[in-house]
Design a protein around this motif. Structure first.
Motif, PDB file in Angstrom:
ATOM      1  N   GLU A  35       0.845  -1.191   0.000  1.00 23.97           N
ATOM      2  CA  GLU A  35       0.000   0.000   0.000  1.00 23.97           C
ATOM      3  C   GLU A  35       0.876   1.236   0.000  1.00 23.97           C
ATOM      4  O   GLU A  35       2.046   1.195   0.396  1.00 23.97           O
ATOM      5  CB  GLU A  35      -0.961   0.009   1.188  1.00 23.97           C
ATOM      6  N   THR A  36       0.313   2.333  -0.476  1.00 25.73           N
ATOM      7  CA  THR A  36       1.000   3.620  -0.488  1.00 25.73           C
ATOM      8  C   THR A  36       0.127   4.676   0.162  1.00 25.73           C
ATOM      9  O   THR A  36      -1.096   4.554   0.219  1.00 25.73           O
ATOM     10  CB  THR A  36       1.319   4.059  -1.923  1.00 25.73           C
ATOM     11  N   GLN A  37       0.776   5.709   0.661  1.00 21.39           N
ATOM     12  CA  GLN A  37       0.071   6.847   1.238  1.00 21.39           C
ATOM     13  C   GLN A  37       0.073   7.983   0.218  1.00 21.39           C
ATOM     14  O   GLN A  37       0.715   7.909  -0.824  1.00 21.39           O
ATOM     15  CB  GLN A  37       0.746   7.278   2.543  1.00 21.39           C
ATOM     16  N   GLY A  38      -0.648   9.063   0.543  1.00 21.87           N
ATOM     17  CA  GLY A  38      -0.686  10.194  -0.369  1.00 21.87           C
ATOM     18  C   GLY A  38      -1.779  11.172  -0.016  1.00 21.87           C
ATOM     19  O   GLY A  38      -2.421  11.067   1.034  1.00 21.87           O
ATOM     20  N   LYS A  39      -2.015  12.117  -0.914  1.00 16.30           N
ATOM     21  CA  LYS A  39      -2.961  13.207  -0.662  1.00 16.30           C
ATOM     22  C   LYS A  39      -4.328  12.981  -1.276  1.00 16.30           C
ATOM     23  O   LYS A  39      -5.161  13.885  -1.297  1.00 16.30           O
ATOM     24  CB  LYS A  39      -2.383  14.522  -1.192  1.00 16.30           C
ATOM     25  N   PHE A  40      -4.593  11.746  -1.780  1.00 10.27           N
ATOM     26  CA  PHE A  40      -5.866  11.489  -2.447  1.00 10.27           C
ATOM     27  C   PHE A  40      -6.761  10.569  -1.618  1.00 10.27           C
ATOM     28  O   PHE A  40      -7.578   9.831  -2.146  1.00 10.27           O
ATOM     29  CB  PHE A  40      -5.614  10.872  -3.828  1.00 10.27           C
ATOM     30  N   ILE A  41      -6.626  10.658  -0.301  1.00  6.24           N
ATOM     31  CA  ILE A  41      -7.334   9.745   0.586  1.00  6.24           C
ATOM     32  C   ILE A  41      -8.842  10.003   0.623  1.00  6.24           C
ATOM     33  O   ILE A  41      -9.638   9.122   0.944  1.00  6.24           O
ATOM     34  CB  ILE A  41      -6.741   9.839   2.015  1.00  6.24           C
ATOM     35  N   ASP A  42      -9.264  11.224   0.263  1.00  2.31           N
ATOM     36  CA  ASP A  42     -10.676  11.577   0.358  1.00  2.31           C
ATOM     37  C   ASP A  42     -11.424  11.377  -0.960  1.00  2.31           C
ATOM     38  O   ASP A  42     -12.571  11.823  -1.090  1.00  2.31           O
ATOM     39  CB  ASP A  42     -10.810  13.040   0.801  1.00  2.31           C
ATOM     40  N   ARG A  43     -10.833  10.699  -1.939  1.00  2.00           N
ATOM     41  CA  ARG A  43     -11.476  10.525  -3.242  1.00  2.00           C
ATOM     42  C   ARG A  43     -12.312   9.247  -3.269  1.00  2.00           C
ATOM     43  O   ARG A  43     -12.092   8.316  -2.496  1.00  2.00           O
ATOM     44  CB  ARG A  43     -10.422  10.464  -4.355  1.00  2.00           C
ATOM     45  N   ASN A  44     -13.273   9.216  -4.188  1.00  2.00           N
ATOM     46  CA  ASN A  44     -14.050   7.991  -4.394  1.00  2.00           C
ATOM     47  C   ASN A  44     -13.133   6.857  -4.849  1.00  2.00           C
ATOM     48  O   ASN A  44     -12.072   7.090  -5.425  1.00  2.00           O
ATOM     49  CB  ASN A  44     -15.160   8.224  -5.416  1.00  2.00           C
ATOM     50  N   ILE A  45     -13.595   5.628  -4.620  1.00  2.00           N
ATOM     51  CA  ILE A  45     -12.752   4.456  -4.813  1.00  2.00           C
ATOM     52  C   ILE A  45     -13.336   3.541  -5.886  1.00  2.00           C
ATOM     53  O   ILE A  45     -14.549   3.404  -6.017  1.00  2.00           O
ATOM     54  CB  ILE A  45     -12.613   3.670  -3.488  1.00  2.00           C
ATOM     55  N   ILE A  46     -12.431   2.917  -6.659  1.00  2.00           N
ATOM     56  CA  ILE A  46     -12.819   1.800  -7.522  1.00  2.00           C
ATOM     57  C   ILE A  46     -12.008   0.582  -7.098  1.00  2.00           C
ATOM     58  O   ILE A  46     -10.954   0.693  -6.456  1.00  2.00           O
ATOM     59  CB  ILE A  46     -12.628   2.099  -9.030  1.00  2.00           C
ATOM     60  N   TYR A  47     -12.507  -0.607  -7.479  1.00  2.00           N
ATOM     61  CA  TYR A  47     -11.858  -1.861  -7.097  1.00  2.00           C
ATOM     62  C   TYR A  47     -11.521  -2.634  -8.376  1.00  2.00           C
ATOM     63  O   TYR A  47     -12.394  -2.927  -9.185  1.00  2.00           O
ATOM     64  CB  TYR A  47     -12.784  -2.684  -6.205  1.00  2.00           C
ATOM     65  N   GLN A  48     -10.255  -2.957  -8.508  1.00  2.00           N
ATOM     66  CA  GLN A  48      -9.763  -3.598  -9.735  1.00  2.00           C
ATOM     67  C   GLN A  48      -9.148  -4.957  -9.412  1.00  2.00           C
ATOM     68  O   GLN A  48      -8.464  -5.116  -8.394  1.00  2.00           O
ATOM     69  CB  GLN A  48      -8.707  -2.704 -10.401  1.00  2.00           C
ATOM     70  N   GLU A  49      -9.398  -5.886 -10.282  1.00  2.00           N
ATOM     71  CA  GLU A  49      -8.838  -7.230 -10.136  1.00  2.00           C
ATOM     72  C   GLU A  49      -7.317  -7.178  -9.978  1.00  2.00           C
ATOM     73  O   GLU A  49      -6.626  -6.451 -10.691  1.00  2.00           O
ATOM     74  CB  GLU A  49      -9.208  -8.053 -11.373  1.00  2.00           C
ATOM     75  N   LEU A  50      -6.788  -7.957  -9.028  1.00  2.00           N
ATOM     76  CA  LEU A  50      -5.349  -8.028  -8.810  1.00  2.00           C
ATOM     77  C   LEU A  50      -4.681  -8.815  -9.938  1.00  2.00           C
ATOM     78  O   LEU A  50      -5.144  -9.891 -10.314  1.00  2.00           O
ATOM     79  CB  LEU A  50      -5.064  -8.708  -7.468  1.00  2.00           C
ATOM     80  N   PHE A  51      -3.628  -8.267 -10.483  1.00  2.00           N
ATOM     81  CA  PHE A  51      -2.869  -8.940 -11.535  1.00  2.00           C
ATOM     82  C   PHE A  51      -1.406  -8.916 -11.105  1.00  2.00           C
ATOM     83  O   PHE A  51      -0.728  -7.892 -11.201  1.00  2.00           O
ATOM     84  CB  PHE A  51      -3.065  -8.223 -12.872  1.00  2.00           C
ATOM     85  N   LEU A  52      -0.939 -10.029 -10.569  1.00  2.00           N
ATOM     86  CA  LEU A  52       0.407 -10.074 -10.016  1.00  2.00           C
ATOM     87  C   LEU A  52       1.454 -10.180 -11.126  1.00  2.00           C
ATOM     88  O   LEU A  52       1.295 -10.936 -12.089  1.00  2.00           O
ATOM     89  CB  LEU A  52       0.541 -11.263  -9.061  1.00  2.00           C
ATOM     90  N   LEU A  53       2.531  -9.433 -10.962  1.00  2.00           N
ATOM     91  CA  LEU A  53       3.609  -9.416 -11.933  1.00  2.00           C
ATOM     92  C   LEU A  53       4.696 -10.406 -11.537  1.00  2.00           C
ATOM     93  O   LEU A  53       4.947 -10.637 -10.356  1.00  2.00           O
ATOM     94  CB  LEU A  53       4.221  -8.017 -12.003  1.00  2.00           C
ATOM     95  N   PRO A  54       5.358 -10.981 -12.530  1.00  2.00           N
ATOM     96  CA  PRO A  54       6.515 -11.828 -12.215  1.00  2.00           C
ATOM     97  C   PRO A  54       7.696 -10.972 -11.769  1.00  2.00           C
ATOM     98  O   PRO A  54       7.791  -9.790 -12.112  1.00  2.00           O
ATOM     99  CB  PRO A  54       6.814 -12.527 -13.541  1.00  2.00           C
ATOM    100  N   LYS A  55       8.580 -11.562 -11.007  1.00  2.00           N
ATOM    101  CA  LYS A  55       9.785 -10.868 -10.592  1.00  2.00           C
ATOM    102  C   LYS A  55      10.905 -11.115 -11.594  1.00  2.00           C
ATOM    103  O   LYS A  55      11.097 -12.231 -12.075  1.00  2.00           O
ATOM    104  CB  LYS A  55      10.234 -11.345  -9.207  1.00  2.00           C
ATOM    105  N   TYR A  56      11.635 -10.054 -11.879  1.00  2.00           N
ATOM    106  CA  TYR A  56      12.832 -10.155 -12.693  1.00  2.00           C
ATOM    107  C   TYR A  56      14.010  -9.740 -11.811  1.00  2.00           C
ATOM    108  O   TYR A  56      14.231  -8.544 -11.587  1.00  2.00           O
ATOM    109  CB  TYR A  56      12.750  -9.247 -13.920  1.00  2.00           C
TER     110      TYR A  56
END
Length: 659
Positions: free
Chosen positions: A595-616
């Motif tokens: 997770e990350t922090q920031g200044k957009f905490i008061d905005r509406n939210i959408i939920y997106q399917e998790l797509f995990l990336l491979p590690k290089y």
């Protein structure tokens, strides 16, 4: 030195030059027959058909599409009924497609159009595999040209790979041909142009400005019929192929002698000097003791190009849908006072769009989009210029770098926009932010290459009101701006000024407010106001509803569904930048992965399917794919050891190996 793709007709030719060299120094001539004589007309006298638009229709149903101009390569394959035709929209692609649609045949792949003269021996019917021999007649043959023949041009300075056209008709003293990627005007008849036939000593000479090898006829041509597109199951599977996805690999330069080089950038270039001030002059990155880079093959490059173009069109369709539906537009949380101006911008400023960047994820099998940064130019300089400089400094063995067309297409687009607006001065409006300053300094270089004057305006302290107009401290009126400010910031500034009664005072010698500049009816803006729609993540659930289960989209919803919980999901604010306020949940949704922090905490939210990336090698790679003026222009890679990339995630060089 910046990599350029120089191409004509059927293929690409990749080299590195200090400047781009166009092969065609003069307007292309074409011939048009009237009742009394042959008239020569200039190509420039007719309007150029934009890329991907139909120029004309040959032989009843074979469309010819425009490539736009001589120096554009779409990086996009074209398949018809599962059969590879070629690259959009090259001349060989048209010849193969014409043969398939009119004769149910294809010919084997060739390197260049000119190679067809020596390499093609037969065509194959796709319904039964029968081979039909080809007969070659050199220009000046005693055999008169026939309809349905392929006209082959030699290599030359103007046509380094030759050219191929289709002879679609024979009339007294002329042949009529259909073609792609030669001239770019529209044609209303069933042919693109006419070429004179001159008879000398009972031999037939076709006289065009470019040298013609001759024409190729199909033996037993009368036996061939158009492809029956109602019976596509009759096509043999051996002629159909799946689009290869390609490969991505992380590599490192092992030669330690490159690590301490500090003269690989030009200190006299403002953007490169500023880059050195920010990040130092060494080749080595601060977060690693190696010289990493990524390597992709041509298949992945082409997949990224076609995916990006397709996604852009989908986002534009979704933008149009949102703008026309009040109930949908409410989900974007844009104050209604701005809706009419957004709609006006969509109607009249579509062509003012300059750049956009898709965040694409690749797991080795699939390309998925996380979002469209349609109103951002972040990392533009690093991807367009720095990675090529880096590759040269470390003597990287590569065909070209992944952003090979980016700079050139930016220059081209600025020229087109400013020409259409009849404006030759641009004000670059930015915040006092180091990344924005770097990007703006680079954009000034682009404008300079386009012969367009510009002025950098940080916090607009050097802009003033004068007689109800906005001017800079040199007296230049502000007519066209390029901005890095978020539209949401501009909206907030407007509402605050309106509430305080400080809006549109227009007092001479006072500084204008941000909103007074960017929302000014007399000032054009890049990126235009309508870009606030595709750049808002509220468009992602709209896309999913319009294109459900599309292979390049991730399931995205307004509410957290059981389906998303089971797959794992990402929670995002609809307005945000640099990966701020994003949370990743694992499958079952009971554990936070990152997770990350920031200044957009008061905005509406959408939920997106998790797509995990491979590690290089302990890094996760995100592909940033650039759209310039509506078309794919190249890509770059950002990598990080954490799952969520942000503004601090380094841009890493990416080379393309083209076989």
């Amino acid at each position: 030195m910046i990599p350029s793709i120089i191409r004509k007709s059927s293929v690409i030719f990749i080299r590195t030059y200090t400047k781009y060299i166009s092969f065609r120094k003069h307007p292309k001539l074409f011939y048009s027959r009237n009742s009394t004589s042959t008239s020569i007309m200039l190509k420039s006298a007719r309007q150029v058909v934009p890329f991907n638009k139909v120029q004309g229709v040959a032989s009843t149903n074979v469309h010819a599409y425009s490539n736009g101009d001589d120096d554009f390569f779409s990086v996009e394959r074209h398949y018809l009924h599962g059969i590879f035709m070629g690259f959009k929209w090259q001349c060989v692609e048209f010849a193969r497609r014409w043969l398939l649609m009119r004769k149910s045949c294809i010919f084997q792949p060739v390197g260049h159009a000119a190679d067809m003269w020596h390499d093609l021996k037969f065509v194959e019917r796709v319904t039964d595999g029968k081979k039909f021999p080809l007969k070659l007649f050199p220009n000046g043959s005693s055999h008169k040209p026939k309809r349905d023949s392929l006209l082959i041009y030699s290599r030359s300075t103007e046509l380094p790979f030759g050219h191929v056209a289709v002879i679609c008709d024979i009339v007294p003293n002329f042949i009529r041909i259909a073609e792609q990627n030669f001239i770019y005007h529209s044609w209303s008849d069933n042919y693109a142009r006419e070429i004179p036939i001159v008879i000398k000593d009972n031999c037939y000479f076709l006289e065009d400005e470019d040298e013609i090898c001759g024409w190729i006829e199909i033996e037993d041509n009368d036996e061939l019929q158009p492809l029956d597109e109602t019976k596509l199951d009759s096509i043999l599977k051996k002629y159909q192929e799946a689009k290869p996805i390609g490969t991505l690999k992380r590599c490192s330069i092992t030669d330690k002698t490159f690590h301490s080089m500090n003269n690989w950038l030009n200190k006299d270039d403002p953007a490169e000097k500023y880059f050195m001030d920010l990040f130092g002059a060494n080749l080595i990155r601060a977060d690693t003791d190696t010289l990493p880079y990524y390597k992709v093959d041509q298949d992945l490059t082409l997949s990224i190009g076609s995916t990006s173009n397709e996604l852009h069109e989908m986002f534009m369709d979704a933008t149009n849908y949102v703008i026309q539906n009040d109930d949908i537009l409410k989900n974007f949380c844009i104050p209604e006072i701005f809706w009419p101006k957004i709609r006006e911008s969509w109607l009249h400023e579509r062509d003012l769009a300059m750049t956009g960047r898709f965040d694409l994820a690749f797991d080795g099998q699939q390309l998925k989009t996380f979002e469209y940064n349609a109103d951002s130019a972040s990392a533009l300089f690093e991807m367009a210029i720095i990675q090529e400089k880096w590759a040269q400094a470390v003597k990287l063995n590569h065909t070209f770098m992944s952003s090979f067309q980016l700079h050139r297409l930016l220059v081209k687009s600025w020229k087109k926009i400013c020409s259409n607006l009849n404006i030759n001065y641009v004000h670059l409006l930015i915040d006092n932010d180091k990344d924005e300053i770097l990007t703006a300094l680079y954009m000034q270089n682009v404008l300079k290459n386009a012969n367009i004057e510009s002025k950098l305006c940080i916090l607009f302290n050097n802009l003033y009101w004068k007689d109800s107009k906005i001017i800079d401290n040199d007296g230049n009126e502000v007519k066209l701006i390029w901005k890095t400010w978020m539209w949401e910031t501009i909206f907030s500034d407007y509402l605050q000024a309106e509430q305080n009664g400080n809006l549109n005072r227009k007092i001479n010698n006072e500084h204008p407010r941000l909103c007074e500049i960017v929302l000014n009816d007399h000032i054009k803006v890049i990126e235009p106001l309508w870009k606030v729609i595709p750049s808002n993540k509220a468009i992602l659930p709209i896309l999913w509803s319009m294109f459900p289960n599309h292979p390049h989209l991730l399931c995205t919803e307004w509410t957290l569904t059981d389906n998303l919980k089971q797959r794992g999901y990402v929670k995002k604010p609809i307005v945000g930048r640099c990966g701020h306020n994003v949370t990743l949940f694992n499958a079952s949704g009971d554990s936070v992965l990152d997770e990350t922090q920031g200044k957009f905490i008061d905005r509406n939210i959408i939920y997106q399917e998790l797509f995990l990336l491979p590690k290089y090698e302990d890094y996760y790679a995100i592909i940033g794919s650039w759209i310039v003026h509506g078309l794919f222009a190249g890509f770059g890679i950002r990598e990080d050891k954490k799952l969520i990339t942000d503004a601090e995630s380094p841009v890493t060089a990416c080379s393309v190996v083209w076989k």
